[in-house]
Design a protein around this motif. Structure first.
Motif, PDB file in Angstrom:
ATOM      1  N   ALA A  30      31.309  34.841  46.645  1.00  0.00           N
ATOM      2  CA  ALA A  30      32.275  34.597  47.370  1.00  0.00           C
ATOM      3  C   ALA A  30      33.323  35.882  47.440  1.00  0.00           C
ATOM      4  CB  ALA A  30      33.117  33.495  46.698  1.00  0.00           C
ATOM      5  N   ASN A  31      33.153  36.875  46.519  1.00  0.00           N
ATOM      6  CA  ASN A  31      33.845  38.004  46.364  1.00  0.00           C
ATOM      7  C   ASN A  31      33.134  39.262  46.918  1.00  0.00           C
ATOM      8  OD1 ASN A  31      36.268  36.345  45.400  1.00  0.00           O
ATOM      9  ND2 ASN A  31      35.020  36.501  43.417  1.00  0.00           N
ATOM     10  N   GLN A  76      32.963  34.401  40.200  1.00  0.00           N
ATOM     11  CA  GLN A  76      33.271  34.385  41.688  1.00  0.00           C
ATOM     12  C   GLN A  76      34.492  33.326  41.809  1.00  0.00           C
ATOM     13  OE1 GLN A  76      31.611  36.143  44.158  1.00  0.00           O
ATOM     14  NE2 GLN A  76      30.873  37.086  42.463  1.00  0.00           N
ATOM     15  N   LYS A  77      34.815  32.611  40.661  1.00  0.00           N
ATOM     16  CA  LYS A  77      35.918  31.720  40.931  1.00  0.00           C
ATOM     17  C   LYS A  77      37.277  32.252  40.476  1.00  0.00           C
ATOM     18  CE  LYS A  77      33.027  27.703  40.222  1.00  0.00           C
ATOM     19  NZ  LYS A  77      32.416  26.520  39.510  1.00  0.00           N
ATOM     20  N   VAL A  78      37.206  33.659  40.308  1.00  0.00           N
ATOM     21  CA  VAL A  78      38.455  34.186  39.848  1.00  0.00           C
ATOM     22  C   VAL A  78      39.622  34.229  40.946  1.00  0.00           C
ATOM     23  CG1 VAL A  78      37.773  36.748  40.641  1.00  0.00           C
ATOM     24  CG2 VAL A  78      39.321  36.000  38.641  1.00  0.00           C
ATOM     25  N   ALA A  85      41.144  32.021  44.168  1.00  0.00           N
ATOM     26  CA  ALA A  85      41.217  30.653  45.229  1.00  0.00           C
ATOM     27  C   ALA A  85      40.985  31.292  46.539  1.00  0.00           C
ATOM     28  CB  ALA A  85      42.722  30.143  44.937  1.00  0.00           C
ATOM     29  N   GLY A  86      40.627  30.319  47.590  1.00  0.00           N
ATOM     30  CA  GLY A  86      40.462  30.970  48.864  1.00  0.00           C
ATOM     31  C   GLY A  86      41.481  31.494  49.468  1.00  0.00           C
ATOM     32  N   ILE A  87      42.831  31.226  49.501  1.00  0.00           N
ATOM     33  CA  ILE A  87      43.806  31.707  50.110  1.00  0.00           C
ATOM     34  C   ILE A  87      44.151  33.188  49.385  1.00  0.00           C
ATOM     35  CG2 ILE A  87      45.650  30.539  48.355  1.00  0.00           C
ATOM     36  CD1 ILE A  87      46.293  31.406  52.011  1.00  0.00           C
ATOM     37  N   GLU A  88      43.827  33.553  48.022  1.00  0.00           N
ATOM     38  CA  GLU A  88      44.088  34.673  47.524  1.00  0.00           C
ATOM     39  C   GLU A  88      42.930  35.678  48.110  1.00  0.00           C
ATOM     40  OE1 GLU A  88      45.625  33.502  42.997  1.00  0.00           O
ATOM     41  OE2 GLU A  88      43.222  33.352  43.440  1.00  0.00           O
ATOM     42  N   ARG A  89      41.645  35.009  48.438  1.00  0.00           N
ATOM     43  CA  ARG A  89      40.774  35.958  49.090  1.00  0.00           C
ATOM     44  C   ARG A  89      41.137  36.508  50.446  1.00  0.00           C
ATOM     45  NH1 ARG A  89      36.974  32.160  47.156  1.00  0.00           N
ATOM     46  NH2 ARG A  89      36.194  32.679  45.177  1.00  0.00           N
ATOM     47  N   GLN A  90      41.989  35.548  51.247  1.00  0.00           N
ATOM     48  CA  GLN A  90      42.300  35.712  52.581  1.00  0.00           C
ATOM     49  C   GLN A  90      43.465  37.040  52.066  1.00  0.00           C
ATOM     50  OE1 GLN A  90      41.243  34.908  55.197  1.00  0.00           O
ATOM     51  NE2 GLN A  90      40.326  32.712  54.986  1.00  0.00           N
ATOM     52  N   ILE A  91      44.374  36.870  51.396  1.00  0.00           N
ATOM     53  CA  ILE A  91      45.399  37.816  51.142  1.00  0.00           C
ATOM     54  C   ILE A  91      44.563  39.351  50.761  1.00  0.00           C
ATOM     55  CG2 ILE A  91      47.409  38.515  49.496  1.00  0.00           C
ATOM     56  CD1 ILE A  91      47.872  35.507  49.275  1.00  0.00           C
ATOM     57  N   LEU A  92      43.575  39.153  50.093  1.00  0.00           N
ATOM     58  CA  LEU A  92      43.083  40.444  49.498  1.00  0.00           C
ATOM     59  C   LEU A  92      42.239  41.065  50.684  1.00  0.00           C
ATOM     60  CD1 LEU A  92      41.863  39.444  46.186  1.00  0.00           C
ATOM     61  CD2 LEU A  92      43.385  41.355  46.400  1.00  0.00           C
ATOM     62  N   LEU A  93      41.871  40.225  51.527  1.00  0.00           N
ATOM     63  CA  LEU A  93      41.113  41.189  52.815  1.00  0.00           C
ATOM     64  C   LEU A  93      42.108  41.497  53.539  1.00  0.00           C
ATOM     65  CD1 LEU A  93      38.448  40.948  54.333  1.00  0.00           C
ATOM     66  CD2 LEU A  93      39.097  38.765  55.293  1.00  0.00           C
TER      67      LEU A  93
END
Length: 241
Positions: free
Chosen positions: A137-138, A201-203, A205-213
């Motif tokens: 996921a990351n 990979q669960k470090v 949340a989905g919204i946090e991945r969007q922010i990082l992207l």
């Protein structure tokens, strides 16, 4: 000059009705573009050339023999085969979407025909890892960040105790300037810097991945002239929604 080398397919563009222009990152010479005449011609199917169209999928790993004229013109393949046939990337919708997205990132990031064997080896190893693992996921976030080491703008982590990250300067700072991330965004960014491909990979949340992207894409825009955000960005967001 006839060259035998590994290559990673960055992009392929249909030319007229039957041909392709294929851009590759080669281990021997860096970025190269190849002309594949009559790639879609029916007569080539019986000769096995039709099958080769499948070789030119995003980030395919190839072994090629080609004439490199080193004049900035289109090159031509003499021989071509898969260096590694992906076992999962081509059939897993999440992985194939990640690969499509990253191929666009690389396409807009590497602009010069210059040998960079370390970058090639890193990308090859990363793609083999992705093909062999299910928890990814990351992956795209880590790869984008790690690639900045080869592009020359990896974050300066020497003052990571500060609460804000300055995207333009590429370092951490005590004060939130115009080009700085928020304190929360900086916290997430620090966590990303510490990750490896095989980290939990669960470090995030989905919204946090969007922010990082978004942070990483903006970071690329700051440091690479003419960088364009990938057309497949929305597809990637849908897959990870």
């Amino acid at each position: 000059m006839l060259v035998k080398t590994k290559a990673i397919v960055i992009s392929s563009l249909k030319y007229q009705e039957k041909s392709l222009v294929v851009k590759c990152l080669t281990q021997s010479d860096g970025l190269k573009s190849y002309f594949v005449p009559n790639a879609f011609a029916a007569k080539n199917q019986s000769r096995g050339l039709g099958k080769k169209i499948a070789y030119f999928q995003p980030l395919s790993l190839l072994e090629i023999e080609a004439n490199h004229k080193k004049k900035g013109t289109l090159e031509h393949f003499k021989e071509i085969k898969l260096a590694h046939g992906y076992q999962t990337i081509s059939t897993d919708i999440v992985k194939s979407t990640i690969v499509m997205f990253l191929s666009e990132i690389i396409h807009h990031s590497i602009l010069e025909e210059e040998k960079n064997e370390n970058l090639f080896n890193f990308l090859e190893s990363a793609l083999l890892w992705l093909d062999a693992h299910d928890e990814m996921a990351n992956f795209h976030l880590i790869l984008m960040l790690e690639m900045t080491k080869f592009f020359g703008f990896y974050p300066d982590n020497s003052e990571s105790g500060f609460k804000f990250f300055d995207c333009k300067e590429g370092n951490f700072t005590a004060f939130q300037g115009t080009n700085c991330l928020s304190e929360h965004e900086t916290f997430l960014f620090k966590k990303l810097i510490d990750l490896k491909f095989d980290s939990d990979q669960k470090v995030f949340a989905g919204i946090e991945r969007q922010i990082l992207l978004k942070i990483l894409l903006d970071y690329y825009v700051f440091h690479l002239d003419g960088f364009k955000k990938p057309k497949s960005l929305e597809v990637l967001k849908e897959v990870f929604a």
